[in-house]
Design a protein around this motif. Structure first.
Motif, PDB file in Angstrom:
ATOM      1  N   TYR A  60      32.798  46.996  41.817  1.00  0.00           N
ATOM      2  CA  TYR A  60      33.842  47.473  42.080  1.00  0.00           C
ATOM      3  C   TYR A  60      34.947  46.707  41.328  1.00  0.00           C
ATOM      4  O   TYR A  60      36.202  47.028  41.373  1.00  0.00           O
ATOM      5  N   SER A  61      34.845  45.267  41.101  1.00  0.00           N
ATOM      6  CA  SER A  61      35.983  44.472  40.580  1.00  0.00           C
ATOM      7  C   SER A  61      36.114  44.953  39.091  1.00  0.00           C
ATOM      8  O   SER A  61      37.251  44.723  38.639  1.00  0.00           O
ATOM      9  N   PHE A  69      44.236  43.611  39.178  1.00  0.00           N
ATOM     10  CA  PHE A  69      43.462  42.641  40.227  1.00  0.00           C
ATOM     11  C   PHE A  69      43.446  41.471  39.796  1.00  0.00           C
ATOM     12  O   PHE A  69      42.660  40.864  38.673  1.00  0.00           O
ATOM     13  N   ARG A  72      40.279  38.924  39.452  1.00  0.00           N
ATOM     14  CA  ARG A  72      39.053  39.678  38.691  1.00  0.00           C
ATOM     15  C   ARG A  72      38.241  38.681  38.009  1.00  0.00           C
ATOM     16  O   ARG A  72      36.911  38.589  38.267  1.00  0.00           O
ATOM     17  N   ILE A 122      38.132  42.845  47.650  1.00  0.00           N
ATOM     18  CA  ILE A 122      38.273  43.841  46.650  1.00  0.00           C
ATOM     19  C   ILE A 122      38.968  45.143  47.310  1.00  0.00           C
ATOM     20  O   ILE A 122      39.688  45.716  46.867  1.00  0.00           O
ATOM     21  N   ARG A 126      42.271  46.732  46.513  1.00  0.00           N
ATOM     22  CA  ARG A 126      42.193  48.206  46.336  1.00  0.00           C
ATOM     23  C   ARG A 126      42.882  49.146  47.221  1.00  0.00           C
ATOM     24  O   ARG A 126      42.743  50.272  47.316  1.00  0.00           O
TER      25      ARG A 126
END
Length: 156
Positions: A60-61, A69, A72, A122, A126
């Motif tokens: 997902y990252s 992000f 990360r 995360i 997101r």
């Protein structure tokens, strides 16, 4: 990631024990569900399960590298450290019979809970939009088709 499969497996073991040993004896004392559940979770099953959670965090990252992000690299480093720890514990004793339950229990809980927190972070970053594998593949196919069309047109 739900722990339901592990809980159901422990319940199945508990039911089997009750069916095979309906009357307690010296050889087979009464066994509680919590004993079976803790043995199931902390004998290494939760550790294997936590490893899959770590993989989900990594995926997902890194699923959307175009989106900003900021954490990360830290998520990757934490996940890498967890992978090394889990692989070491599992590598030392894949059957979980030699290592004392204490270290495996603590490692399992720490890895699982930390992975859960990272996963939730995360999703927050997101904007609660979990990665959609089908959409990602479709987008990749559309991009590939568009590139091929452009190449064909430029070749004419």
């Amino acid at each position: 990631m739900s722990l339901m499969p592990l809980i159901l497996a422990a319940f199945a073991v508990y039911l089997r024990y009750l069916i095979e040993h309906p009357e307690p004896s010296k050889e087979f004392p009464p066994l509680g569900f919590w004993e079976v559940l803790s043995t199931t979770l902390f004998n290494g099953q939760l550790l294997f399960y936590a490893m899959s959670f770590v993989a989900a965090v990594v995926w997902y990252s890194s699923a959307d590298l175009k989106r900003d992000f900021p954490l990360r690299i830290y998520f990757w480093l934490i996940s890498l450290a967890f992978c090394v720890v889990c692989a070491t514990v599992i590598g030392i004793d894949p059957t979980s019979n030699k290592i004392a339950i204490g270290p495996v229990k603590v490692t399992s809980i720490v890895v699982y809970l930390t992975s859960a927190v990272l996963y939730l972070l995360i999703l927050m970053f997101r904007q609660l939009d979990p990665a959609d594998v089908d959409r990602d593949f479709r987008d990749g196919e559309d991009e590939t088709e568009r590139s091929l069309r452009e190449l064909r047109e430029s070749a004419k």
